[in-house]
Scaffold this active site. Sequence first.
Site, PDB file in Angstrom:
ATOM      1  N   HIS A  61       6.166  13.442   7.538  1.00 24.35           N
ATOM      2  CA  HIS A  61       4.735  13.805   8.019  1.00 24.35           C
ATOM      3  C   HIS A  61       4.502  15.228   7.659  1.00 24.35           C
ATOM      4  CE1 HIS A  61       5.093   9.994  10.857  1.00 24.35           C
ATOM      5  NE2 HIS A  61       4.461   9.824   9.756  1.00 24.35           N
ATOM      6  N   GLY A 137      -8.425   0.112   3.805  1.00 22.69           N
ATOM      7  CA  GLY A 137      -8.534   1.442   3.133  1.00 22.69           C
ATOM      8  C   GLY A 137      -9.242   1.431   1.750  1.00 22.69           C
ATOM      9  N   ASP A 154      -0.867   7.008   3.466  1.00 21.98           N
ATOM     10  CA  ASP A 154       0.484   6.939   4.186  1.00 21.98           C
ATOM     11  C   ASP A 154       0.573   5.411   4.302  1.00 21.98           C
ATOM     12  OD1 ASP A 154       2.804   7.174   5.721  1.00 21.98           O
ATOM     13  OD2 ASP A 154       1.536   7.894   7.753  1.00 21.98           O
ATOM     14  N   ASP A 157       5.463  -0.003   1.467  1.00 20.22           N
ATOM     15  CA  ASP A 157       5.861  -0.032   0.165  1.00 20.22           C
ATOM     16  C   ASP A 157       4.831  -1.189  -0.644  1.00 20.22           C
ATOM     17  OD1 ASP A 157       8.431   1.524  -0.571  1.00 20.22           O
ATOM     18  OD2 ASP A 157       8.677   0.435   1.520  1.00 20.22           O
ATOM     19  N   PRO A 161       0.526  -6.193   2.458  1.00 17.36           N
ATOM     20  CA  PRO A 161      -0.672  -5.370   2.362  1.00 17.36           C
ATOM     21  C   PRO A 161      -0.762  -4.363   1.744  1.00 17.36           C
ATOM     22  CG  PRO A 161       0.226  -5.813   4.860  1.00 17.36           C
ATOM     23  CD  PRO A 161       1.062  -6.497   3.699  1.00 17.36           C
TER      24      PRO A 161
HETATM   25  N1  AG3 Z   1       5.397   4.827   5.402  1.00 22.11           N
HETATM   26  C1  AG3 Z   1       5.945   4.786   4.377  1.00 22.11           C
HETATM   27  C2  AG3 Z   1       7.346   4.128   4.526  1.00 22.11           C
HETATM   28  C3  AG3 Z   1       8.137   3.841   3.042  1.00 22.11           C
HETATM   29  C4  AG3 Z   1       9.546   3.429   3.210  1.00 22.11           C
HETATM   30  N2  AG3 Z   1       9.770   2.884   2.028  1.00 22.11           N
HETATM   31  C5  AG3 Z   1      11.081   3.053   1.602  1.00 22.11           C
HETATM   32  N3  AG3 Z   1      12.272   3.395   2.370  1.00 22.11           N
HETATM   33  N4  AG3 Z   1      11.155   2.635   0.177  1.00 22.11           N
HETATM   34  C6  AG3 Z   1       5.798   5.587   6.427  1.00 22.11           C
HETATM   35  C7  AG3 Z   1       4.726   5.454   7.498  1.00 22.11           C
HETATM   36  C8  AG3 Z   1       5.007   6.683   8.468  1.00 22.11           C
HETATM   37  N5  AG3 Z   1       3.668   7.319   9.088  1.00 22.11           N
END
Ligand code: AG3
Length: 280
Positions: A61, A137, A154, A157, A161
Amino acid sequence: MSWFVEQLHKHARQQLSIDEVLYEGRTDFQDLIVFRNGTFGRVMALDGAVQLTEADEFAYHEMMSHVPLFAHGSAKDVLIIGGGDGGLLREVLRHPVERVTEVELDAGVVEATKRHMPFICGDAFEDPRTDLVIGDGARYVAETDNRFDVILVDSTDPVGPGEVLFSRGFYADCKRCLKPGGVLVTQNGVPFMQGEELRKSVGHFRELFTDAACYLVSVPTYVNGDMALGWASLDPALRQVDAGTLRARYEAAGLKTRYYNPEIHVASFALPNYIKDLIR
Ligand code: AG3
């Protein structure tokens, strides 16, 4: 002892012990679990993929927010796509921004993390500068008349969705929504395992934007190497801001951070050759 198994790839998996399940269920869009782990604290996963943990969320973050915001230096309007847990929003609000619009598809993610990991968002969703939109989004950037200095994606993968958030059309719409001198930052996976994903995204950036790159962050529970954050901007100078200028901005902001500092900001754009080759 029971184990949470993250199987993102065909030949490698990550396992985390489950001390206690706090919530497990299905939102309107995805499977969601929150559990407690002895090392990482509370962990939230969507469709079997770890999204954040109490212990290491600061790394992701902070790097997703402070790098573009300090590079820009005077961002007023920020758009977050995804990020329903509120951790990124929390970090963005530490800057003197005027408005942060967050468009999250899945209200279930906001509710579950507010309830079971309330320390992630703190009171970020109640901040008068926050405008939370529950919706798609991709559709938002295709339709809105609002313009932003910084857009942060954010996402999960590119399966389920989140997939549309890696498409050329989506990136083109983000560009349309950037003010002059703006920058787009994207979650782009772990290049050692998901090289194609990064290669494709940066390829689209190169066709659409003036400057296309990525930078790296090391997040212990995003396993198998550093994670790449995509960088696409209309002003190449944003990526060249020197550590001295960044230090002045960082000190003026008075932020205490656990991962970010001006030196790591500059250094995070230095890439190992296997990643350079991927995005060439
Ligand atoms: N979003 C990204 C998570 C990706 C995980 N992918 C991976 N390990 N290949 C995180 C959300 C946090 N706000």
